[in-house]
Design an enzyme around this catalytic site. Structure first.
Site, short mmCIF file in Angstrom:
data_model
loop_
_atom_site.label_atom_id
_atom_site.label_comp_id
_atom_site.label_asym_id
_atom_site.label_seq_id
_atom_site.Cartn_x
_atom_site.Cartn_y
_atom_site.Cartn_z
N LYS A 84 0.83 -1.22 0.00
CA LYS A 84 0.00 0.00 0.00
C LYS A 84 0.85 1.26 0.00
CE LYS A 84 -3.95 -2.34 0.51
NZ LYS A 84 -5.06 -2.33 -0.42
N LYS A 116 0.45 5.18 -4.93
CA LYS A 116 1.29 4.02 -5.31
C LYS A 116 1.97 4.29 -6.64
CE LYS A 116 -2.19 1.24 -3.02
NZ LYS A 116 -3.63 1.17 -3.25
N GLU A 147 -7.20 -2.98 -9.78
CA GLU A 147 -8.36 -2.85 -10.67
C GLU A 147 -8.93 -1.44 -10.54
OE1 GLU A 147 -11.03 -6.03 -9.57
OE2 GLU A 147 -10.60 -7.12 -11.41
C1 FMN Z 1 -7.52 -8.32 -9.66
C2 FMN Z 1 -7.19 -7.61 -8.38
C3 FMN Z 1 -7.47 -6.24 -8.26
C4 FMN Z 1 -7.11 -5.54 -7.10
N1 FMN Z 1 -7.27 -4.17 -7.05
C5 FMN Z 1 -6.73 -3.48 -6.01
C6 FMN Z 1 -6.65 -2.05 -6.03
O1 FMN Z 1 -7.12 -1.38 -6.94
N2 FMN Z 1 -6.02 -1.43 -4.98
C7 FMN Z 1 -5.48 -2.12 -3.93
O2 FMN Z 1 -4.91 -1.50 -3.03
N3 FMN Z 1 -5.56 -3.49 -3.87
C8 FMN Z 1 -6.13 -4.17 -4.89
N4 FMN Z 1 -6.16 -5.56 -4.88
C9 FMN Z 1 -5.56 -6.27 -3.73
C10 FMN Z 1 -6.52 -7.19 -2.96
O3 FMN Z 1 -7.34 -6.45 -2.14
C11 FMN Z 1 -5.64 -8.20 -2.18
O4 FMN Z 1 -4.97 -9.04 -3.11
C12 FMN Z 1 -6.44 -9.08 -1.22
O5 FMN Z 1 -7.01 -8.30 -0.19
C13 FMN Z 1 -5.52 -10.13 -0.58
O6 FMN Z 1 -4.42 -9.53 0.09
P1 FMN Z 1 -2.90 -9.83 -0.26
O7 FMN Z 1 -2.70 -9.57 -1.73
O8 FMN Z 1 -2.12 -8.84 0.58
O9 FMN Z 1 -2.61 -11.24 0.12
C14 FMN Z 1 -6.53 -6.26 -6.01
C15 FMN Z 1 -6.29 -7.64 -6.14
C16 FMN Z 1 -6.60 -8.30 -7.30
C17 FMN Z 1 -6.26 -9.77 -7.42
#
Ligand code: FMN
Length: 199
Positions: free
Chosen positions: A14, A70, A147
């Protein structure tokens, strides 16, 4: 590192340390890793755009809602786009796919229409994102799948004619104080018995 350790240690970053950049040699490896992504019938209906230029990252930041900081502080953003021109794809695959794969596309996918084909392209791109997130984790590089971007603006800013941006992945190195690191915020997942069955 064993893959289970990559799975436990990678996390959605983050807050990035703006002073740390991904090296040119790691970027070269990442380009090749992207190229080697698997896809159904080896269709490869994608484009990967890597942006490290600060001015361009800041333009993209303006189209990235809550993800803007970010983009500003992270090292490079990789924009994952799907092919948007189905007619061109249909012509192109005759050049790079074997007859059987072209036949699969023509008989199984084409009759289902453009929306299904475009969803199938998107499926392939999302697969490459998961693969990329694991790869950067194994290389000790931090990342954020996003996303939360304005896809239309990304397309315009990057001039991605014939492609539709879907997701951007920020890469770089975490700020030491990033509160989302697993040491500060342990991973939260559904119970293994609810989601994994062994029969
Ligand atoms: C396709 C996809 C889109 C995501 N979009 C965002 C986003 O726009 N901003 C963000 O901070 N996290 C985003 N995430 C992170 C997810 O919230 C995160 O992968 C999930 O909470 C699991 O946490 P971890 O990746 O720390 O294990 C996204 C994850 C995926 C797979």
């Amino acid at each position: 590192m064993e893959f289970i350790e990559v799975a436990k240690s990678r996390y959605t970053t983050k807050k990035y340390d703006a002073s740390k950049k991904v090296s040119d040699s790691d970027l070269e490896k990442l380009k090749e890793i992207l190229r080697l992504s698997p896809s159904s019938i080896n269709s490869q209906p994608w484009k990967f755009t890597i942006v490290g230029n600060q001015e361009l990252k800041e333009k993209l930041a303006e189209a990235s809602y809550f993800n803007a900081p970010k983009l500003k502080d992270g090292s490079h953003v990789v924009v994952f786009s799907a092919v948007d021109n189905v007619d061109k794809f249909e012509k192109d695959i005759n050049e790079y796919l074997p007859e059987g794969a072209v036949g699969y596309f023509n008989t199984m996918l084409k009759p289902q229409g453009e929306d299904v084909i475009k969803n199938w392209f998107s499926d392939q791109v999302y697969l490459s994102i998961g693969y990329f997130l694991s790869a950067v984790g194994a290389m000790g590089i931090d990342s954020t799948p996003m996303e939360g971007i304005d896809r239309a603006k990304y397309k315009e800013i990057l001039g991605l004619e014939g492609y539709q941006p879907l997701v951007a992945v920020m890469i770089g190195y975490r700020d030491e104080e990033d509160g989302n690191q697993p040491s500060n915020n342990p991973k939260s997942r559904l119970d293994i018995n609810e989601i994994v069955e062994v029969r």
